[in-house]
Design a protein around this motif. Structure first.
Motif, PDB file in Angstrom:
ATOM      1  N   GLU A 124       0.818  -1.245  -0.091  1.00 13.59           N
ATOM      2  CA  GLU A 124      -0.080  -0.017  -0.002  1.00 13.59           C
ATOM      3  C   GLU A 124       0.764   1.379  -0.303  1.00 13.59           C
ATOM      4  OE1 GLU A 124      -3.402   0.082   2.680  1.00 13.59           O
ATOM      5  OE2 GLU A 124      -2.761   2.208   3.345  1.00 13.59           O
ATOM      6  N   LEU A 125       0.793   2.087  -0.881  1.00 16.23           N
ATOM      7  CA  LEU A 125       1.557   3.210  -1.011  1.00 16.23           C
ATOM      8  C   LEU A 125       0.792   4.558  -0.358  1.00 16.23           C
ATOM      9  CD1 LEU A 125       2.313   2.834  -4.908  1.00 16.23           C
ATOM     10  CD2 LEU A 125       3.373   1.758  -2.893  1.00 16.23           C
ATOM     11  N   ASN A 126       1.658   4.587   0.599  1.00 12.25           N
ATOM     12  CA  ASN A 126       1.172   6.302   1.282  1.00 12.25           C
ATOM     13  C   ASN A 126       1.543   7.423   0.811  1.00 12.25           C
ATOM     14  OD1 ASN A 126       0.155   8.036   3.067  1.00 12.25           O
ATOM     15  ND2 ASN A 126       0.983   7.332   4.848  1.00 12.25           N
ATOM     16  N   ILE A 127       0.661   7.913  -0.068  1.00  6.18           N
ATOM     17  CA  ILE A 127       0.784   9.323  -0.789  1.00  6.18           C
ATOM     18  C   ILE A 127      -0.176  10.111  -0.291  1.00  6.18           C
ATOM     19  CG2 ILE A 127       2.044   8.310  -2.859  1.00  6.18           C
ATOM     20  CD1 ILE A 127      -0.679   8.364  -4.054  1.00  6.18           C
ATOM     21  N   SER A 128      -0.498  10.262   1.045  1.00  5.25           N
ATOM     22  CA  SER A 128      -1.773  10.969   1.293  1.00  5.25           C
ATOM     23  C   SER A 128      -1.679  11.499   2.777  1.00  5.25           C
ATOM     24  CB  SER A 128      -2.914  10.014   1.205  1.00  5.25           C
ATOM     25  OG  SER A 128      -2.819   8.847   1.773  1.00  5.25           O
ATOM     26  N   VAL A 150       5.235   7.807  -8.829  1.00 10.57           N
ATOM     27  CA  VAL A 150       5.576   6.813  -7.636  1.00 10.57           C
ATOM     28  C   VAL A 150       4.904   5.585  -8.021  1.00 10.57           C
ATOM     29  CG1 VAL A 150       4.862   6.565  -5.395  1.00 10.57           C
ATOM     30  CG2 VAL A 150       5.812   8.726  -6.024  1.00 10.57           C
ATOM     31  N   VAL A 151       3.662   5.455  -8.438  1.00  8.80           N
ATOM     32  CA  VAL A 151       3.103   4.079  -8.768  1.00  8.80           C
ATOM     33  C   VAL A 151       3.798   3.459  -9.982  1.00  8.80           C
ATOM     34  CG1 VAL A 151       0.951   3.160  -9.559  1.00  8.80           C
ATOM     35  CG2 VAL A 151       0.755   4.614  -7.919  1.00  8.80           C
ATOM     36  N   SER A 152       4.251   4.020 -10.812  1.00  8.66           N
ATOM     37  CA  SER A 152       4.915   3.304 -11.818  1.00  8.66           C
ATOM     38  C   SER A 152       6.269   2.932 -11.376  1.00  8.66           C
ATOM     39  CB  SER A 152       5.036   3.809 -13.352  1.00  8.66           C
ATOM     40  OG  SER A 152       5.263   5.318 -13.282  1.00  8.66           O
ATOM     41  N   ALA A 153       6.870   3.489 -10.725  1.00 11.09           N
ATOM     42  CA  ALA A 153       8.265   3.049  -9.997  1.00 11.09           C
ATOM     43  C   ALA A 153       8.046   1.886  -9.119  1.00 11.09           C
ATOM     44  CB  ALA A 153       8.901   4.205  -9.046  1.00 11.09           C
ATOM     45  N   VAL A 154       6.979   1.951  -8.297  1.00  8.45           N
ATOM     46  CA  VAL A 154       7.175   0.874  -7.346  1.00  8.45           C
ATOM     47  C   VAL A 154       6.478  -0.429  -8.329  1.00  8.45           C
ATOM     48  CG1 VAL A 154       5.454  -0.282  -5.570  1.00  8.45           C
ATOM     49  CG2 VAL A 154       6.359   2.233  -5.435  1.00  8.45           C
ATOM     50  N   LYS A 155       5.683  -0.132  -9.248  1.00  2.00           N
ATOM     51  CA  LYS A 155       4.896  -1.242 -10.150  1.00  2.00           C
ATOM     52  C   LYS A 155       6.385  -1.885 -10.934  1.00  2.00           C
ATOM     53  CE  LYS A 155       1.623  -2.849 -11.500  1.00  2.00           C
ATOM     54  NZ  LYS A 155       0.943  -4.225 -10.794  1.00  2.00           N
ATOM     55  N   ASP A 156       7.263  -1.329 -11.255  1.00 10.13           N
ATOM     56  CA  ASP A 156       8.644  -1.677 -11.875  1.00 10.13           C
ATOM     57  C   ASP A 156       9.180  -2.670 -11.122  1.00 10.13           C
ATOM     58  OD1 ASP A 156       8.048  -0.330 -14.007  1.00 10.13           O
ATOM     59  OD2 ASP A 156       9.581   1.396 -13.630  1.00 10.13           O
ATOM     60  N   VAL A 157       9.100  -2.693  -9.663  1.00 13.07           N
ATOM     61  CA  VAL A 157      10.103  -3.617  -8.910  1.00 13.07           C
ATOM     62  C   VAL A 157       9.070  -4.289  -8.106  1.00 13.07           C
ATOM     63  CG1 VAL A 157      11.933  -1.937  -8.739  1.00 13.07           C
ATOM     64  CG2 VAL A 157      10.106  -2.068  -7.107  1.00 13.07           C
ATOM     65  N   ILE A 163      -1.215  -1.135  -4.279  1.00 15.89           N
ATOM     66  CA  ILE A 163      -2.753  -0.186  -4.115  1.00 15.89           C
ATOM     67  C   ILE A 163      -2.138   1.134  -3.644  1.00 15.89           C
ATOM     68  CG2 ILE A 163      -4.051  -2.354  -3.797  1.00 15.89           C
ATOM     69  CD1 ILE A 163      -4.388  -1.891  -0.773  1.00 15.89           C
ATOM     70  N   ALA A 164      -2.794   2.125  -3.796  1.00 14.07           N
ATOM     71  CA  ALA A 164      -2.467   3.504  -3.638  1.00 14.07           C
ATOM     72  C   ALA A 164      -3.507   4.056  -2.636  1.00 14.07           C
ATOM     73  CB  ALA A 164      -2.471   4.269  -4.829  1.00 14.07           C
ATOM     74  N   LYS A 165      -2.811   4.594  -1.421  1.00 14.59           N
ATOM     75  CA  LYS A 165      -3.989   5.405  -0.528  1.00 14.59           C
ATOM     76  C   LYS A 165      -4.102   6.530  -0.763  1.00 14.59           C
ATOM     77  CE  LYS A 165      -5.333   5.545   4.312  1.00 14.59           C
ATOM     78  NZ  LYS A 165      -4.948   5.020   5.698  1.00 14.59           N
ATOM     79  N   VAL A 181      -4.325   4.574 -11.447  1.00 16.83           N
ATOM     80  CA  VAL A 181      -4.722   3.266 -12.160  1.00 16.83           C
ATOM     81  C   VAL A 181      -4.216   3.111 -13.614  1.00 16.83           C
ATOM     82  CG1 VAL A 181      -6.730   1.938 -13.106  1.00 16.83           C
ATOM     83  CG2 VAL A 181      -7.087   2.893 -10.850  1.00 16.83           C
ATOM     84  N   ASN A 182      -3.936   4.409 -14.214  1.00 11.69           N
ATOM     85  CA  ASN A 182      -3.290   4.553 -15.465  1.00 11.69           C
ATOM     86  C   ASN A 182      -1.711   4.195 -15.233  1.00 11.69           C
ATOM     87  OD1 ASN A 182      -5.567   5.142 -16.769  1.00 11.69           O
ATOM     88  ND2 ASN A 182      -5.394   7.130 -16.872  1.00 11.69           N
ATOM     89  N   ALA A 183      -1.270   4.334 -14.150  1.00 13.77           N
ATOM     90  CA  ALA A 183       0.294   4.045 -13.777  1.00 13.77           C
ATOM     91  C   ALA A 183       0.315   2.734 -13.345  1.00 13.77           C
ATOM     92  CB  ALA A 183       0.723   5.083 -12.878  1.00 13.77           C
ATOM     93  N   GLY A 184      -0.807   1.826 -13.266  1.00 17.32           N
ATOM     94  CA  GLY A 184      -0.594   0.581 -12.958  1.00 17.32           C
ATOM     95  C   GLY A 184      -1.103   0.033 -11.570  1.00 17.32           C
ATOM     96  N   ALA A 185      -1.588   0.989 -10.782  1.00 16.49           N
ATOM     97  CA  ALA A 185      -2.214   0.670  -9.687  1.00 16.49           C
ATOM     98  C   ALA A 185      -3.185  -0.588  -9.689  1.00 16.49           C
ATOM     99  CB  ALA A 185      -2.716   1.712  -8.604  1.00 16.49           C
TER     100      ALA A 185
END
Ligand code: RRO
Length: 304
Positions: A124-128, A150-157, A163-165, A181-185
């Motif tokens: 879970e990505l805390n961007i909030s 941020v989402v695509s960087a994390v999805k890459d690894v 999931i993004a909060k 979601v477009n970045a892959g979340a």
């Protein structure tokens, strides 16, 4: 009856522990698991140890709590050890672990994901966080471009669901939902705390929280959380986990009707005790039995 499949993971029920509450140690997570949570979420963890803000870090107000914990955590490497110690017992209880991570840029998120991602079922990505400052938290979550990076960087690894909060403190939540979601979340959690707000002690004239300002959680934020979940579910087609003021089964059902596939409980633990997870699950089940419905019958019905 309450089994919930999200991605290819089967959760024994849809009532999860939210990030930040009872998640600073492995043993606290285990305790929530024993009290019936379908999954538990860690306190947000970064690449380096952080002491958090000065006390007081939490104050009760009408309708909820204001907090400014200040991201206290032991750092990803040490926290990984906390999870390692409880891993087997969590498997035995069939309770999934969600690892909440934070950072101030793509590479910090990526490093935290590389460490914590090995120990958990979902990231879970805390961007909030509304009062984190220093480039953390909602300064990312309020900007669709930063969210996407941020989402695509994390999805890459990552090879587990990410999931993004999201923060409710934005003008257009659908724009942010679409960006992640477009970045892959693979899913969205909504909402983090509202604000920031302030409480002043009128004897001294001094703001009560050590950080002066903090995020609002609890019953008063529930209608805002429900509306955010409703809007997000109308905009994107990934599982949404609702959080914000959920204290009863009725609250959880309201979020599901808005479109949430599962819920998280944070502040509710202070209102109803550690066994709030079991209580909410029982209340959802009673409702479904009484109405002769399945969970899938109610998810998103308010959208129609
Ligand atoms: O630690 C906190 O002060 C905190 C965080 Br990271 C967050 O995401 N939301 C919140 O209300 N407090």
């Amino acid at each position: 009856m309450l089994k919930t499949k999200l991605w290819d993971i089967e959760f024994k029920n849809p009532v999860f522990l939210a990030a930040g509450v009872m998640g600073e140690t492995g043993s606290a997570l285990k305790r929530m698991a024993k009290n019936g949570a379908g999954a538990v979420c860690t306190k947000s963890v970064g690449i380096e140890k952080k002491p958090g803000h000065n006390n007081p870090t939490m104050v009760e107000v009408e309708g909820g709590f204001l907090n400014a914990m200040g991201l206290p955590n032991p750092g990803a490497d040490e926290y990984a050890g906390e999870i390692e110690r409880i891993k087997d017992e969590m498997k035995r209880m069939n309770v999934k672990i969600i690892g909440s991570i934070y950072g101030k840029n793509d590479s910090e998120f990526q490093k935290a994901a590389e460490i914590i991602g090995n120990y958990v079922d979902v990231l879970e990505l805390n961007i909030s966080c509304p009062h984190a400052g220093g480039g953390y938290g909602s300064s990312i979550g309020q900007d669709p471009y930063l969210c996407k990076n941020v989402v695509s960087a994390v999805k890459d690894v990552s090879d587990i669901p990410v999931i993004a909060k999201l923060t409710p403190n934005v003008t257009d939540i659908k724009e942010i939902a679409n960006a992640v979601v477009n970045a892959g979340a693979d899913g969205i959690v909504a909402i983090n705390t509202l604000g920031p707000g302030m409480v002043i002690d009128i004897e001294s004239g001094v703001p009560i929280l050590g950080n002066r300002v903090g995020g609002m959680s609890g019953k008063a934020v529930k209608p805002i959380a429900v509306k955010n979940v409703y809007d997000i579910c109308s905009a994107v087609d990934v599982p949404v986990i609702g959080v914000g003021g959920i204290t009863t089964g009725a609250d959880a059902i309201e979020f599901m009707m808005a479109g949430a596939s599962a819920v998280q409980v944070g502040t509710g633990v202070y209102y109803r005790g550690y066994d709030i997870f079991q209580k909410i699950n029982n209340e959802i089940e009673e409702y479904l039995l009484k109405k002769d419905l399945k969970m899938s019958d109610i998810i998103g019905i308010a959208q129609k």
